[in-house]
Design an enzyme around this catalytic site. Sequence first.
Site, PDB file in Angstrom:
ATOM      1  CB  SER A  72      -2.652   1.029  -3.422  1.00 57.82           C
ATOM      2  OG  SER A  72      -3.467   1.894  -2.427  1.00 57.82           O
TER       3      SER A  72
ATOM      4  CG  ASP B 169      -5.206   7.651  -6.565  1.00 58.06           C
ATOM      5  OD1 ASP B 169      -5.529   7.796  -5.196  1.00 58.06           O
ATOM      6  OD2 ASP B 169      -4.663   6.700  -6.686  1.00 58.06           O
TER       7      ASP B 169
ATOM      8  CG  HIS C 123      -6.739   4.271  -5.257  1.00 58.36           C
ATOM      9  ND1 HIS C 123      -5.409   4.472  -5.465  1.00 58.36           N
ATOM     10  CD2 HIS C 123      -6.926   3.043  -4.531  1.00 58.36           C
ATOM     11  CE1 HIS C 123      -4.596   3.852  -4.636  1.00 58.36           C
ATOM     12  NE2 HIS C 123      -5.356   2.917  -4.088  1.00 58.36           N
TER      13      HIS C 123
END
Length: 323
Positions: free
Chosen positions: A165, A259, A289
């Site tokens: 991320s 996501d 995610h």
Amino acid sequence: MSVDPQMQAVLDALASFDAAPPNTVSPQEARSGPTPADAVKKVLRDLGRSTEPEPVADVRDLTIPGPAGEIQARLYAPEGAGPFPVLVYFHGGGWVIATIDTYDSSARALANAAECVVISCHYRQAPEHPYPAAHEDAVAATRWISDHAAELGGDPDRLAIAGESAGGNLATTTCLEFLKQGWPVPLHQLLVYPVVDADFDTPSYVRHAAAKPLGRDLMQWFWDNYAPDATLRSEPHATPLHADLRGLPPATVITAEIDPLCSEGEMYADRLRSAGVEVAAQRFDGVAHEFFGMGAVVDKARDAVDVGAAGLRRAFSEAAAKG
């Protein structure tokens, strides 16, 4: 879209904490809220299973000198005799929340699967330390680890970089900076649902605006804290999707279907290929995610770790063969 049942169990556990969404409280309060890692532990307890972390041969904390003070880091070593290849790893959390503790499971899994020393690094967080503080810390930490790899039981000639991320953002922007400075770039970059743009209208942002644990509102909140001056978000060290990517190291890009970041991760893989970078990209359907570190309860997380580790092992092997 069909949600993987194991993923759904984690999402249900996370919802059961009934916590205020991070973007509805202060960043300081958000940092003490329940995490997906806490949800995994709840699922394990509900199944009557141990919540002990995946074992590795050695774990020890480090401090690395940074541009504004010490950077906290943690070394994970696999079984066997070194020197091992080295993987510099940056955790997620939108540059605002989370720590190396939150992403402990990812680092352990990668150390074992890729048979390398993993050094998981923290970084200054926003809003107290806005962009480019986190990027600067990531560059400094990687440079220091490269210079001191041998002292850490690692092989300085076999160093790669990874992140999830926001950490994926830091991993690839660190490669950009190393390239710019003429320093030896990492052999490989493992980018797990990386943040590489600030466009909230991509197909996956539209489709998964209300997704958990990451939706559009939360991602906008992260950007508002990290780069409150929106004019800075187009800089290559903020949104590398718009950078000159020629010369970057080979990459493995992993995305999750459920996501908001899925589209930009896939676009980044395409941009890398267009720039002549070797890329292996895989989307995992039915998962959200943060799934990557959930191997204890989500089979597709273990599969994703195996995909990431395969790219790393190949890069390490090729480097060793070259001598």
